[in-house]
Design a protein around this motif. Sequence first.
Motif, PDB file in Angstrom:
ATOM      1  N   VAL A  27       0.931  -1.206   0.060  1.00 23.12           N
ATOM      2  CA  VAL A  27      -0.004   0.047   0.173  1.00 23.12           C
ATOM      3  C   VAL A  27       0.813   1.178  -0.012  1.00 23.12           C
ATOM      4  O   VAL A  27       1.883   1.004   0.236  1.00 23.12           O
ATOM      5  CB  VAL A  27      -0.874  -0.024   1.435  1.00 23.12           C
ATOM      6  N   SER A  29       0.031   4.000   2.025  1.00 24.67           N
ATOM      7  CA  SER A  29      -0.016   4.450   3.390  1.00 24.67           C
ATOM      8  C   SER A  29      -0.114   3.298   4.290  1.00 24.67           C
ATOM      9  O   SER A  29      -1.238   2.913   4.031  1.00 24.67           O
ATOM     10  CB  SER A  29      -0.803   5.701   3.144  1.00 24.67           C
ATOM     11  N   ARG A  32      -3.667   2.265   5.343  1.00 27.40           N
ATOM     12  CA  ARG A  32      -4.721   1.750   4.406  1.00 27.40           C
ATOM     13  C   ARG A  32      -4.731   0.265   4.414  1.00 27.40           C
ATOM     14  O   ARG A  32      -5.369  -0.605   4.296  1.00 27.40           O
ATOM     15  CB  ARG A  32      -4.316   2.174   2.957  1.00 27.40           C
ATOM     16  N   ALA A  35      -7.596  -1.704   6.296  1.00 26.41           N
ATOM     17  CA  ALA A  35      -8.982  -1.996   6.045  1.00 26.41           C
ATOM     18  C   ALA A  35      -9.111  -3.492   6.024  1.00 26.41           C
ATOM     19  O   ALA A  35      -8.273  -4.141   5.811  1.00 26.41           O
ATOM     20  CB  ALA A  35      -8.978  -1.375   4.631  1.00 26.41           C
ATOM     21  N   PRO A  38      -8.013  -4.538   1.757  1.00 25.76           N
ATOM     22  CA  PRO A  38      -7.697  -3.432   1.074  1.00 25.76           C
ATOM     23  C   PRO A  38      -8.004  -3.485  -0.549  1.00 25.76           C
ATOM     24  O   PRO A  38      -7.290  -4.306  -1.253  1.00 25.76           O
ATOM     25  CB  PRO A  38      -5.971  -3.371   1.031  1.00 25.76           C
ATOM     26  N   TRP A  64     -10.619   8.772   2.814  1.00 26.49           N
ATOM     27  CA  TRP A  64     -10.233   9.436   4.180  1.00 26.49           C
ATOM     28  C   TRP A  64     -10.476  10.836   4.386  1.00 26.49           C
ATOM     29  O   TRP A  64     -10.133  11.503   5.300  1.00 26.49           O
ATOM     30  CB  TRP A  64      -8.706   9.299   4.414  1.00 26.49           C
ATOM     31  N   VAL A 406     -14.317   4.596   6.425  1.00 34.95           N
ATOM     32  CA  VAL A 406     -12.821   4.523   6.719  1.00 34.95           C
ATOM     33  C   VAL A 406     -12.672   3.369   7.478  1.00 34.95           C
ATOM     34  O   VAL A 406     -13.348   2.652   8.308  1.00 34.95           O
ATOM     35  CB  VAL A 406     -12.617   5.959   7.616  1.00 34.95           C
ATOM     36  N   ALA A 407     -11.209   3.000   7.545  1.00 36.02           N
ATOM     37  CA  ALA A 407     -10.578   1.542   8.140  1.00 36.02           C
ATOM     38  C   ALA A 407     -10.755   1.521   9.515  1.00 36.02           C
ATOM     39  O   ALA A 407     -10.673   0.602  10.253  1.00 36.02           O
ATOM     40  CB  ALA A 407      -9.236   1.068   7.655  1.00 36.02           C
TER      41      ALA A 407
END
Length: 442
Positions: A27, A29, A32, A35, A38, A64, A406-407
Amino acid sequence: MGAEDERRYSRSRELLARASQWLPQGVSSPFRARAPVPLYIAEAAGCRITDVDGNEYLDYGLAWGPLILGHRHPRLVEAVRAQADRPHTLGAQHELEPLVAEQICRIVPCAERVCFTSSGTEAVQLALRLARAHTRRRLVLKFEGHYHGWVDTILLSHHPSVDAVGDPDDPAVVPESAGQVPNAAENVVVRRWNDVDTLEAAFRKHPGEIAAVVMEAVLCNSGCLLPREGYLGAVRDLCDTHGALLIFDEIITGFRVALPGAQGRYGVTPDLATFGKAIGGGLPLSVVTGRAEVMELVGRGVSFGGTFNGNPLSLAGAHATLTELEREGGAPLFEANRLGERLREGIQQRADARGIALRVTGFGAAFALHFTPRRELTHYRDTLDDDEAQLQRFMRLALSEGVSMVADGRFYMSVVHGKDDVRETLERVDSVLDQMGGESGR
Ligand SMILES: Cc1ncc(COP(=O)(O)O)c(C=O)c1O
């Protein structure tokens, strides 16, 4: 991941495995990677996204936060397309700079001057530097659970573990990353948020040493906790009494909770504020703004720079975004918050009706799920009882029902989510909660 999920997300999983050969965790970032799955996204328009496996979602993650106008809003697309035929970056001045700066100063109560930066992390660094330069003091006071970017100076006590938090009245200053310089902690004091007494005690403990108090005026990064009535005003008074600056990090609340930000919504004007995410509508842009007396130190003793500062494509995006949000006296955000509140309440009621121990906290355009027996959450430590396994279960089921967020269990609304989207989402949430059933931690 069960066999059905493996099939449902097979292309995303394949791509992640491939990316993992070259990108750490596959990923761009690390947040992320948290999640539940992903996802690789193939297409997005309005408030809906489609992944590479062809699954469709109502999108409440909104990248985000930046996508306050949803995906590919026609006015934003038009503005960026027009700018794409003009210079992309100049390293010199252009007309969009005063145009957008003036717009910000019209909208945001504390804004008298504006500096453009590219990321929220950068904007916060400049704000802290300005505060230290202006007051000629070293310490910055931040609060547990608040996030202000990932650099050494301030990535402290963002989400400290139960074992690390220390004394509730004088918390430990906890570095969050391996490789972070240990002495960053020496320049920061950490306190519990939403508690005037502990802040007052900190000013007494460090007389004349605190340059600034920095906070998210709504604690979005620990599950969207609201400030207690009168709290922000009391912090403002304490800062004035003790000669410290007040900095609101509005990188999430800005152009989301209300057009003039949290400072407008709660009627408390900070000395400096940072904006990011929504301000660019999806293009990379952040801003430091505030009192002229402080901001004018830039270039007059306070250094900062940035190759992409004031980037024309980003400012074209910001101009289109702010113009759209300013329509009819800020009606689009008002409506997004009204509909979001309906969604927030609808989820809460559905959980209550099933006896599921869930609190849905926040405001219409940003709220979060806490699977917790607590009736009220007021600061970060209250979230340490949240049942993370239940949240993961909810998010995974929600994804399979076509709802992405959002995660960390946050929902963001955009101005293009409509009442039919909210109705459809609540039907899907019904199905999720039914599947969670009696195992939901009553
Ligand atoms: C309140 C707050 N401040 C600062 C940041 C850092 O912004 P960026 O990720 O653009 O560096 C974030 C990012 O989520 C944030 O939520």
